[in-house]
Design a protein around this motif. Structure first.
Motif, mmCIF file in Angstrom:
data_model
loop_
_atom_site.group_PDB
_atom_site.id
_atom_site.type_symbol
_atom_site.label_atom_id
_atom_site.label_comp_id
_atom_site.label_asym_id
_atom_site.label_seq_id
_atom_site.Cartn_x
_atom_site.Cartn_y
_atom_site.Cartn_z
ATOM 1 N N VAL A 1 -3.270 12.162 -20.006
ATOM 2 C CA VAL A 1 -3.163 11.552 -19.983
ATOM 3 C C VAL A 1 -4.698 11.483 -21.226
ATOM 4 O O VAL A 1 -5.937 10.964 -20.519
ATOM 5 C CB VAL A 1 -3.915 10.015 -20.072
ATOM 6 N N ARG A 2 -4.498 11.567 -22.369
ATOM 7 C CA ARG A 2 -5.659 11.862 -23.687
ATOM 8 C C ARG A 2 -6.192 9.930 -23.748
ATOM 9 O O ARG A 2 -4.933 9.607 -24.784
ATOM 10 C CB ARG A 2 -5.653 12.796 -24.260
ATOM 11 N N THR A 3 -7.320 9.969 -23.974
ATOM 12 C CA THR A 3 -7.862 8.623 -24.384
ATOM 13 C C THR A 3 -8.945 9.277 -25.442
ATOM 14 O O THR A 3 -9.723 10.411 -25.046
ATOM 15 C CB THR A 3 -7.862 7.296 -23.319
ATOM 16 N N PRO A 4 -9.548 8.113 -26.259
ATOM 17 C CA PRO A 4 -11.263 8.668 -26.711
ATOM 18 C C PRO A 4 -11.808 9.821 -26.395
ATOM 19 O O PRO A 4 -12.273 10.764 -26.464
ATOM 20 C CB PRO A 4 -11.042 7.746 -27.515
ATOM 21 N N HIS A 5 -12.546 9.278 -24.926
ATOM 22 C CA HIS A 5 -12.729 9.672 -24.178
ATOM 23 C C HIS A 5 -12.516 9.804 -22.642
ATOM 24 O O HIS A 5 -13.500 10.680 -21.913
ATOM 25 C CB HIS A 5 -14.086 8.356 -24.178
ATOM 26 N N PHE A 6 -11.253 9.953 -22.749
ATOM 27 C CA PHE A 6 -11.640 10.505 -21.375
ATOM 28 C C PHE A 6 -9.766 11.237 -21.031
ATOM 29 O O PHE A 6 -9.025 11.783 -22.320
ATOM 30 C CB PHE A 6 -11.184 9.385 -20.367
ATOM 31 N N TRP A 7 -10.265 12.407 -20.258
ATOM 32 C CA TRP A 7 -8.565 13.236 -20.444
ATOM 33 C C TRP A 7 -8.323 12.561 -18.262
ATOM 34 O O TRP A 7 -9.017 13.305 -17.708
ATOM 35 C CB TRP A 7 -8.820 14.851 -20.400
ATOM 36 N N VAL A 8 -7.259 12.071 -18.274
ATOM 37 C CA VAL A 8 -6.396 11.978 -16.854
ATOM 38 C C VAL A 8 -5.596 12.924 -16.818
ATOM 39 O O VAL A 8 -4.930 13.003 -16.919
ATOM 40 C CB VAL A 8 -6.348 10.589 -16.600
ATOM 41 N N LEU A 9 -6.098 13.572 -15.816
ATOM 42 C CA LEU A 9 -5.358 14.319 -14.999
ATOM 43 C C LEU A 9 -4.310 14.149 -13.952
ATOM 44 O O LEU A 9 -4.925 13.592 -12.674
ATOM 45 C CB LEU A 9 -5.912 16.190 -14.764
ATOM 46 N N TYR A 10 -3.526 14.070 -13.422
ATOM 47 C CA TYR A 10 -2.234 13.814 -12.728
ATOM 48 C C TYR A 10 -0.787 14.533 -12.374
ATOM 49 O O TYR A 10 -0.992 14.700 -13.439
ATOM 50 C CB TYR A 10 -1.909 12.693 -12.869
ATOM 51 N N ALA A 11 -0.588 14.247 -10.793
ATOM 52 C CA ALA A 11 0.469 15.315 -10.389
ATOM 53 C C ALA A 11 1.567 13.931 -10.143
ATOM 54 O O ALA A 11 0.940 12.972 -8.956
ATOM 55 C CB ALA A 11 0.264 16.916 -9.633
ATOM 56 N N GLY A 12 2.688 14.075 -9.574
ATOM 57 C CA GLY A 12 3.839 13.511 -8.857
ATOM 58 C C GLY A 12 4.003 12.597 -8.827
ATOM 59 O O GLY A 12 3.733 11.162 -8.261
ATOM 60 N N GLY A 13 4.502 11.531 -10.132
ATOM 61 C CA GLY A 13 4.838 10.142 -9.837
ATOM 62 C C GLY A 13 4.291 8.925 -10.033
ATOM 63 O O GLY A 13 4.138 7.558 -9.808
ATOM 64 N N ILE A 14 2.842 9.281 -10.579
ATOM 65 C CA ILE A 14 1.669 8.225 -10.306
ATOM 66 C C ILE A 14 1.381 7.684 -11.825
ATOM 67 O O ILE A 14 0.400 7.668 -11.650
ATOM 68 C CB ILE A 14 0.495 8.783 -9.887
ATOM 69 N N ASP A 15 2.715 7.836 -12.737
ATOM 70 C CA ASP A 15 2.269 7.541 -14.405
ATOM 71 C C ASP A 15 1.645 6.225 -14.783
ATOM 72 O O ASP A 15 0.756 6.180 -15.280
ATOM 73 C CB ASP A 15 3.912 7.763 -14.750
ATOM 74 N N THR A 16 1.912 5.707 -13.456
ATOM 75 C CA THR A 16 1.817 4.083 -13.957
ATOM 76 C C THR A 16 0.355 4.039 -13.590
ATOM 77 O O THR A 16 -0.872 2.788 -14.607
ATOM 78 C CB THR A 16 2.572 2.815 -13.106
ATOM 79 N N ALA A 17 -0.318 3.922 -12.502
ATOM 80 C CA ALA A 17 -1.150 3.846 -12.485
ATOM 81 C C ALA A 17 -2.784 4.819 -13.505
ATOM 82 O O ALA A 17 -4.061 4.732 -13.609
ATOM 83 C CB ALA A 17 -1.519 4.411 -10.742
ATOM 84 N N ALA A 18 -2.045 5.997 -13.513
ATOM 85 C CA ALA A 18 -2.903 6.875 -14.468
ATOM 86 C C ALA A 18 -2.763 6.077 -15.483
ATOM 87 O O ALA A 18 -4.273 6.475 -16.122
ATOM 88 C CB ALA A 18 -1.779 8.508 -14.690
ATOM 89 N N GLN A 19 -2.196 5.824 -16.098
ATOM 90 C CA GLN A 19 -1.851 5.098 -17.817
ATOM 91 C C GLN A 19 -2.775 3.814 -17.856
ATOM 92 O O GLN A 19 -3.968 3.331 -18.431
ATOM 93 C CB GLN A 19 -0.713 4.631 -18.274
ATOM 94 N N ARG A 20 -2.563 3.318 -16.296
ATOM 95 C CA ARG A 20 -3.738 1.538 -16.053
ATOM 96 C C ARG A 20 -4.926 2.514 -15.768
ATOM 97 O O ARG A 20 -6.232 1.263 -16.447
ATOM 98 C CB ARG A 20 -3.207 1.544 -14.793
ATOM 99 N N THR A 21 -5.487 3.748 -14.892
ATOM 100 C CA THR A 21 -6.880 4.143 -14.957
ATOM 101 C C THR A 21 -7.605 4.660 -16.112
ATOM 102 O O THR A 21 -8.776 4.473 -16.462
ATOM 103 C CB THR A 21 -6.840 5.100 -14.143
#
Length: 959
Positions: free
Chosen positions: A35-55
């Protein structure tokens, strides 16, 4: 927190390769996204899409407010969500620069009333801002030369208490329940100060192996907050503007504080301790006022902790009406369960493995249950949390839920069922009912709002459950009926830190921080009225009701450590109190919030529902295409401890690929080399390759004389190793198997004696195979232990040249180590024996066994070695030499080494070694640097010369 197993014991890598360390990885079948935002690149795997977007949304919202008082705007940074582990943790590092959030929440008091990931965002991003602050002055100059490693060099004089304390202060200011607001967080310091145990700054910073010295988080919170409260919210920004101008001289951090505030760091410590001590003294004295109850009188169960060493007894559970099971821990004890009674002696019951203690224990139906971490055999980031069930009569231990994620559990009254809390890899929280015999999941309770459940218990009726429930609005205590799905809150959902619910009759007892001191309270499940059950000066935790319902046990916090106590269980003696809706704010909490430019706005942001934030772009992330990530110069040490190298380092964010190029030094042969190495660790076997140019320097027994043999080499090494973690009990266990191909071109290989019988020239190539098998097992050690008490290691090495070209040689060696307890506490014996055979007519391999101390290595055809070491502590001290030196421990190791080496090439010769000696070592901190150093001297009597050899030691290695 990391479960790093026996890294110093396993010589798992090849002697000829750079042997880059094995890092914890995730299983290769995971599919990663970003997940890319202007200041962060959040890497994740395995079904945690909602929490990744939230974080990602939380991080972006806090990018400015979280670091506003530091005066920085951090560069974009990667954040890895680690959802394959059940360890609750998070960290930020600049080697390489990124953050990692472990997504399983903790079960204890420290969680407070905020979402776990929200708390990580606030705390960990503050660390990003702290590191960004170092990119000025000297840090800006060193950056192009050292990469991100320059940040660590520039910050070398900054104590760890600043980094952690300032981050705790930020979470306290920007959330409704940071740790600065939680009495359990500071209970150790509060007990010390109110008991007259105010330590020197040296001791407070560097710790103790005898007394409970609160950690960097606690010390740092009060020191950083004092300065913010009295000199402004941006005071630390101004301090570091001074510090980073030129930090490379003793006490530069203290001088920066003085130039900014007029206070030396010692004065800051004394003033902050005096201020909080006065605050707590007033709180403590309120117990004597007419409007407050006197301290509850308690009866202490018999416990053996009579020595001055800090020891704790916690989480009592009744076995009978007069005996309890409790967890004993301390500086001198590994965690173990003990049986305590009113008159009998303390009895050991069981020593668990890698405890995942959720601040609770459960006993029912003649059994005890607790969760333990279980690390995957190969993948270090996959750590399950299984349940261990102990039959208290037979001692039989059952493992339930292998590979599962149970973080808290309780037995039903008849001991036939379990209720467990679980957070899955998708950040979904649930209560699960299991069969206590088989571990089969019987039922998963519905949780449509994804509330987080803490420390569940069975109601005495065996039908209903009680748990603390955390939602976006706060905490409450909930009674749940698995049969009907009904759930009822006993208290209003509020910003109230609740824990440890324990049902009894019409009441549920629980822990609450509402008065500013953790004590036991009770709520009437029928009427909703609340009562104070205990009033203890520091903290009363974890209520347990005796089977006959007449007494209540809990652990009572004290400066020497928590103790298990009892009081009569009489609801008529309880003090009625209003239903609380808010905790009492801890020291500095409200001041810090008022100072923050966006304090109120951040609290509102964190209270919004998940759907209120924006959704960011999502794309696949390939670890292979991001394998090379050059970040710094660094130090790498081989698993055998014999080779140290300094050079350029590359490491990807998922720990799959490491690359190193630099200058190495072999501490056995005392030779230098230039090397380049790569290690790919993303598959089950680790793939290694390196190219090295360097020198060899050994001695050889030839016709009865010892000749020095030196030459140069260019070497290519490639192979595989399989590092396995086998721990599932109180013993840490690991196994490594490795096979490597070696191509080596030698130069100046022209020892005269060799050429007289060898048929090859001095510059012939070597083509060899090497196989190693290493195994280690070791009993867990206490902090005061100087060496393992039980355990052993095995190392087998086989090297040969099977290709029939170039130089020919063969070698095999085995070495076995056995660890035994010594004659007194913390004494330990090490027995070591080994045998090495080689055909070295044309080439000499590096040693496969240890050589007698005090001697240079001699390459024999046949070599038998043995040694005995007796390790013991001499003193645990708090010695100070002003601001310069702090000594924590003196220890010694007496040793004897024997060896017999034979030359079997037709010129019969033999050398025998009978050496003995002593290592004298001091564990100390210098210049208040946060990492202790162990150094000393080794005196060795060399039997062959009749002389003593004195050598310096550092980290138990010869310099």
């Amino acid at each position: 927190m990391r479960l790093l197993l026996l890294l110093g014991l396993l010589a798992a890598g090849p002697a000829y390769s750079q042997s880059l360390p094995v890092l914890p990885q995730n299983p290769p079948e995971l599919r990663w996204r970003e997940v890319r935002t202007p200041h962060f690149w959040v890497l994740y795997a395995g079904g945690i899409d909602t929490a990744a977007q939230r974080t990602a949304g939380r991080l972006e919202q806090l990018h400015g407010p979280d670091v506003a008082t530091l005066g920085v705007s951090p560069r974009p940074i990667s954040v890895v969500l680690q959802n394959q582990t059940t360890v609750p943790n998070g960290f930020v590092t600049f080697l390489p620069r990124h953050a990692e959030f472990f997504t399983t929440p903790q079960q204890g008091f420290g969680l407070g009333t905020v979402d776990w990931l929200d708390g990580l965002v606030v705390h960990e991003f503050r660390h990003v801002g702290q590191f960004e602050k170092a990119r000025q002055g000297v840090g800006r100059v060193l950056g192009p030369l050292l990469g991100d490693g320059a940040l660590g060099v520039a910050a070398v004089g900054v104590p760890q208490w600043f980094f952690e304390g300032d981050a705790v202060g930020t979470e306290t200011a920007l959330t409704r329940s940071g740790r600065g607001r939680i009495p359990n967080f500071n209970v150790g310091l509060r007990a010390n100060l109110l008991s007259g145990r105010r330590y020197s700054y040296q001791k407070a910073v560097n710790g103790s192996l005898r007394d409970n010295v609160p950690d960097w988080y606690v010390l740092g919170y009060f020191m950083t907050s004092y300065l913010k409260a009295h000199y402004g919210a941006d005071v630390w920004s101004r301090v570091f503007d001074q510090y980073y101008r030129f930090p490379f001289y003793p006490f530069s951090f203290s001088n920066a504080i003085k130039r900014t505030t007029g206070l030396r760091v010692e004065q800051l410590y004394e003033r902050s301790m005096s201020e909080v001590d006065s605050l707590w003294m007033r709180q403590h004295g309120a117990a004597a006022s007419p409007t407050e109850p006197a301290f509850t009188e308690v009866k202490l169960l018999r416990q053996e902790a009579k020595s001055p060493v800090f020891t704790q007894y916690q989480y009592p559970q009744y076995l009978t009406d007069s005996t309890v099971l409790a967890l004993k821990t301390g500086l001198d004890d590994i965690p173990r369960f003990v049986r305590l009674s009113r008159r009998g002696v303390e009895q050991k019951v069981f020593t668990p493995g890698q405890l995942n203690i959720p601040e609770m224990l459960s006993v029912n139906g003649g059994k005890a249950v607790w969760p333990e971490y279980q690390q995957d055999v190969r993948w270090g980031q996959r750590i399950a949390s299984e349940l261990k069930v102990l039959d208290l009569q037979t001692g039989r231990l059952t493992r339930l839920g292998r590979g599962r994620r149970y973080t808290a559990a309780a037995l039903s009254p008849d001991g036939r069922r379990l209720v467990a809390a679980r957070t899955d890899a998708a950040y979904h929280h649930a209560l699960v009912i299991l069969d206590a015999q088989t571990g089969t999941e019987i039922q998963t309770l519905s949780n449509p709002r994804n509330d987080f459940y803490q420390q569940p218990r069975w109601h005495p009726d065996g039908r209903r459950l009680v748990a603390v429930t955390l939602s976006a609005a706060g905490k409450t205590i909930t009674i749940l009926d698995p049969a009907t799905g009904a759930a009822r809150n006993l208290l209003p959902v509020a910003n109230l830190n609740l824990a440890n619910p324990q049902p009894w009759r019409d009441f549920v007892l629980y822990n609450s921080s509402q008065s500013g001191i953790d004590n036991l309270y009770a709520v009437n499940a029928r009427t909703g009225r609340t009562f104070r059950v205990t009033s203890r000066p520091f903290g009363a935790y974890h209520a347990a009701v005796a089977p006959d319902g007449r007494t209540l046990a809990f652990h009572d916090y004290r400066a020497p450590g928590a103790r298990v106590v009892e009081i009569p269980l009489d609801s008529a003696a309880w003090t009625p109190v209003p239903v609380a809706t808010q905790d009492t704010a801890g020291p500095y909490a409200e001041t810090l919030t008022a100072q923050e430019p966006a304090g109120a706005r951040v609290a509102e942001l964190l209270a919004r529902p998940d759907s209120a934030g924006p959704r960011y772009g999502l794309r696949r992330y390939s670890p292979l295409t991001h394998a090379f990530n050059l970040f710094s110069y660094g130090v790498v040490q081989s698993p055998s401890g014999n080779t140290v190298a300094v050079g350029l380092r590359s490491q990807d964010l998922l720990n799959t690929t490491q690359v190193f190029a630099g200058l190495g030094y072999d501490q056995v042969e005392r030779t230098f080399n230039v090397t380049g190495a790569v290690s790919y660790q993303g598959r089950y076997p680790v793939l290694d390759a390196d190219v090295t140019y360097g020198g060899r320097d050994v001695s050889v027994l030839y016709r009865g004389a010892v000749l020095r043999d030196q030459w140069q080499y260019a070497r290519l090494t490639a192979g595989v190793r399989l590092p396995l973690t086998l721990t599932h009990s109180k013993y840490l266990q690991a196994l490594t198997l490795g096979t490597y191909f070696l191509h080596e071109q030698v130069y100046n290989y022209d020892l005269p004696g060799r050429l007289s019988y060898a048929e090859v020239g001095p510059n012939a190539p070597l083509n060899a195979l090497q196989t190693t098998l290493a195994y280690a097992t070791q009993l867990k050690r206490s902090l005061r232990s100087v060496a393992p008490k039980w355990g052993g290691t095995f190392l087998g090495t086989w090297r040969t040249t099977p290709f029939g070209t170039g130089l020919q040689a063969r070698q095999w060696g085995t070495q076995v180590v056995l660890y035994l307890p010594g004659l007194a506490r913390n004494h330990a014996i090490r027995l070591r024996g080994g045998y090495q055979w080689q055909d070295q007519l044309e080439y000499r391999f590096a040693p496969a066994v240890s050589f007698p101390r005090g001697e240079g290595y001699v390459s024999f055809d046949r070599l038998a070695v043995g040694s005995l070491d007796y390790n013991l502590p001499l003193a645990f001290t708090h010695w100070e030499l002003g601001r310069w030196l702090y000594i924590q421990r003196l220890r010694a190791a007496f040793f004897g080494d024997i060896a017999q080496g034979n030359d079997a090439r037709g010129f019969a010769a033999q050398l025998n070694y009978r050496n003995m000696g002593v290592d004298a070592l001091v564990l100390f901190n210098v210049l208040r640097l946060r990492t202790p150093v162990e150094a000393g001297v080794r005196a060795t009597y060399r039997s062959n010369t009749g002389q003593w050899l004195i050598e310096p030691l550092a980290f138990s290695l010869r310099l």
